[in-house]
Design a protein around this motif. Structure first.
Motif, PDB file in Angstrom:
ATOM      1  N   ASP A   1       0.846  -1.184   0.000  1.00  0.00           N
ATOM      2  CA  ASP A   1       0.000   0.000   0.000  1.00  0.00           C
ATOM      3  C   ASP A   1       0.882   1.234   0.000  1.00  0.00           C
ATOM      4  N   ILE A   2       0.362   2.325  -0.540  1.00  0.00           N
ATOM      5  CA  ILE A   2       1.019   3.626  -0.460  1.00  0.00           C
ATOM      6  C   ILE A   2       0.426   4.386   0.708  1.00  0.00           C
ATOM      7  N   THR A   3       1.275   5.036   1.497  1.00  0.00           N
ATOM      8  CA  THR A   3       0.808   5.961   2.526  1.00  0.00           C
ATOM      9  C   THR A   3       1.365   7.343   2.229  1.00  0.00           C
ATOM     10  N   ALA A   4       0.683   8.361   2.711  1.00  0.00           N
ATOM     11  CA  ALA A   4       1.148   9.739   2.502  1.00  0.00           C
ATOM     12  C   ALA A   4       0.950  10.549   3.770  1.00  0.00           C
ATOM     13  N   ARG A   5       1.950  11.363   4.070  1.00  0.00           N
ATOM     14  CA  ARG A   5       1.811  12.363   5.133  1.00  0.00           C
ATOM     15  C   ARG A   5       1.216  13.601   4.488  1.00  0.00           C
ATOM     16  N   VAL A   6       0.055  13.998   4.991  1.00  0.00           N
ATOM     17  CA  VAL A   6      -0.726  15.061   4.364  1.00  0.00           C
ATOM     18  C   VAL A   6      -0.972  16.182   5.369  1.00  0.00           C
ATOM     19  N   ARG A   7      -0.723  17.398   4.930  1.00  0.00           N
ATOM     20  CA  ARG A   7      -1.020  18.568   5.769  1.00  0.00           C
ATOM     21  C   ARG A   7      -2.290  19.247   5.266  1.00  0.00           C
ATOM     22  N   GLY A   8      -3.192  19.555   6.189  1.00  0.00           N
ATOM     23  CA  GLY A   8      -4.397  20.296   5.838  1.00  0.00           C
ATOM     24  C   GLY A   8      -5.559  19.448   5.382  1.00  0.00           C
ATOM     25  N   ALA A   9      -5.502  18.134   5.605  1.00  0.00           N
ATOM     26  CA  ALA A   9      -6.624  17.279   5.201  1.00  0.00           C
ATOM     27  C   ALA A   9      -7.846  17.514   6.067  1.00  0.00           C
ATOM     28  N   ASP A  10      -7.600  17.962   7.303  1.00  0.00           N
ATOM     29  CA  ASP A  10      -8.697  18.265   8.230  1.00  0.00           C
ATOM     30  C   ASP A  10      -8.964  19.767   8.190  1.00  0.00           C
ATOM     31  N   PRO A  11     -10.102  20.195   7.621  1.00  0.00           N
ATOM     32  CA  PRO A  11     -10.394  21.630   7.502  1.00  0.00           C
ATOM     33  C   PRO A  11     -10.404  22.361   8.840  1.00  0.00           C
ATOM     34  N   SER A  12     -10.696  21.665   9.911  1.00  0.00           N
ATOM     35  CA  SER A  12     -10.746  22.305  11.220  1.00  0.00           C
ATOM     36  C   SER A  12      -9.359  22.543  11.797  1.00  0.00           C
ATOM     37  N   ASP A  13      -8.340  21.909  11.226  1.00  0.00           N
ATOM     38  CA  ASP A  13      -6.978  22.076  11.716  1.00  0.00           C
ATOM     39  C   ASP A  13      -6.023  22.041  10.521  1.00  0.00           C
ATOM     40  N   PRO A  14      -5.959  23.153   9.757  1.00  0.00           N
ATOM     41  CA  PRO A  14      -5.196  23.177   8.502  1.00  0.00           C
ATOM     42  C   PRO A  14      -3.712  22.862   8.652  1.00  0.00           C
ATOM     43  N   GLY A  15      -3.151  23.071   9.831  1.00  0.00           N
ATOM     44  CA  GLY A  15      -1.725  22.829  10.013  1.00  0.00           C
ATOM     45  C   GLY A  15      -1.380  21.425  10.442  1.00  0.00           C
ATOM     46  N   ALA A  16      -2.373  20.618  10.740  1.00  0.00           N
ATOM     47  CA  ALA A  16      -2.120  19.281  11.265  1.00  0.00           C
ATOM     48  C   ALA A  16      -1.665  18.327  10.175  1.00  0.00           C
ATOM     49  N   LEU A  17      -0.786  17.398  10.557  1.00  0.00           N
ATOM     50  CA  LEU A  17      -0.335  16.338   9.666  1.00  0.00           C
ATOM     51  C   LEU A  17      -1.122  15.069   9.941  1.00  0.00           C
ATOM     52  N   THR A  18      -1.623  14.463   8.907  1.00  0.00           N
ATOM     53  CA  THR A  18      -2.299  13.186   9.026  1.00  0.00           C
ATOM     54  C   THR A  18      -1.700  12.210   8.029  1.00  0.00           C
ATOM     55  N   VAL A  19      -1.962  10.929   8.237  1.00  0.00           N
ATOM     56  CA  VAL A  19      -1.471   9.899   7.324  1.00  0.00           C
ATOM     57  C   VAL A  19      -2.661   9.238   6.655  1.00  0.00           C
ATOM     58  N   VAL A  20      -2.644   9.176   5.323  1.00  0.00           N
ATOM     59  CA  VAL A  20      -3.677   8.467   4.572  1.00  0.00           C
ATOM     60  C   VAL A  20      -3.039   7.246   3.931  1.00  0.00           C
ATOM     61  N   ARG A  21      -3.831   6.183   3.782  1.00  0.00           N
ATOM     62  CA  ARG A  21      -3.294   4.930   3.256  1.00  0.00           C
ATOM     63  C   ARG A  21      -4.138   4.443   2.089  1.00  0.00           C
TER      64      ARG A  21
END
Length: 323
Positions: free
Chosen positions: A143-163
């Motif tokens: 699987d590919i994963t990505a570190r994404v910034r701004g995926a959560d509109p309520s916290d634009p600066g947060a980093l999340t991981v999508v898979r």
């Protein structure tokens, strides 16, 4: 006109981008400028027909492999017919709805051949009369994963991981980096051999984070790309891809590539003249800083955001002849 000595080429990528490159390189294969053509394909798709077959049979997703095989079909009646057949998607309301003939054919051969992915693909290529070989970049499901910034509109600066490839390609945030799970998938041995033996290696165009850069995340393939004596040509996308590379221009695409593989030795960067939009000076500097040369050509279909196979072939031919 063919060169006196034909050469081997390897193209890496996935989806429509790789298909465009292969359609162009096939023309060089036809005139014997390139006499040995290999496609190395991203195999992390988790959506559509490929995702369903991957989940049910535990195989590599066949969709991008199928598209590469179709792109290598000839322009004669046999080639055109089989290209249409393997790309045919079933309609209807039953369980076959959405499945693609070529995906089923590939998975069927894998089953018959005891899970030998390379042998099965070689047999499909023989059936189609493909003008080249198609190989997976790795033989390990991943699987590919990505570190994404701004995926959560309520916290634009947060980093999340999508898979997942589909999730990475459609993320609402800004991708900062990608990785593979597992981190060290087994590179396809035949793909590594092809890269090491090639005079020319072509990377891109395509979905930048989910089809192009993943090749650099497979350790064995990454080493081969760093060690190959072949000249590496990077083909940049015509435009940003909504979600995956929103806001990216040619320079940002190139920067993302080198952030993931700073040791990549690039011979030339090919970009469409119409996609520069005044950014040529900055891109020329970025390319020169890597010791490469920038090649600017009209390689898009007029009025459409896709590469023209004939123009792309002409650009490749000029690069090969001018080496």
């Amino acid at each position: 006109m063919a060169r006196e000595t034909a050469q081997a080429a390897v193209a890496l990528g996935g989806g429509h981008g790789l298909a465009a490159t292969l359609s162009a390189l096939r023309r060089l294969n036809d005139d014997l400028t390139i006499d040995d053509l290999t496609a190395v394909v991203t195999v992390a798709d988790n959506g559509g027909s490929s995702g369903r077959l991957r989940g049910e049979f535990g195989v590599l997703p066949p969709g991008d492999l199928r598209m590469a095989l179709a792109a290598l079909c000839g322009d004669d009646e046999w080639g055109r017919t089989w290209a249409e057949v393997v790309q045919h998607r079933f309609a209807g309301q039953g369980e076959l709805n959405g499945h693609v003939v070529g995906n089923l054919l590939i998975v069927g051969l894998w089953e018959l051949m005891g899970g030998d992915h390379v042998r099965g693909l070689d047999w499909v290529g023989r059936l189609l009369g493909a003008h080249g070989r198609v190989l997976p970049m790795a033989t390990t499901p991943m699987d590919i994963t990505a570190r994404v910034r701004g995926a959560d509109p309520s916290d634009p600066g947060a980093l999340t991981v999508v898979r997942g490839q589909v999730e990475v390609a459609t993320t609402a945030g800004q991708i900062e980096s990608v990785a593979l799970v597992p981190e060290d998938p087994q590179a396809c041995a035949e793909a590594v051999e092809a890269v090491l033996a090639a005079e020319w290696v072509v990377l891109g165009p395509g979905s930048w984070f989910s089809s192009v850069i993943p090749h650099l995340m497979v350790p064995g393939l990454r080493r081969a790309l760093a060690e190959t004596p072949g000249r590496l040509v990077v083909v940049l996308n015509l435009e940003a891809q909504a979600g995956e590379t929103t806001g990216f221009g040619p320079e940002e695409h190139l920067a993302a590539l080198f952030e993931h593989a700073p040791d990549l030795n690039v011979h030339a960067v090919l970009v469409d003249a119409g996609s520069l939009a005044g950014e040529r000076e900055a891109l020329e500097k970025a390319v020169a800083d890597r010791g490469a040369r920038l090649v600017v050509e009209d390689i898009a279909v007029r009025g459409e955001p896709r590469h023209d196979p004939d123009r792309l072939a002409a650009a490749f031919r000029r690069i090969v002849d001018g080496a």
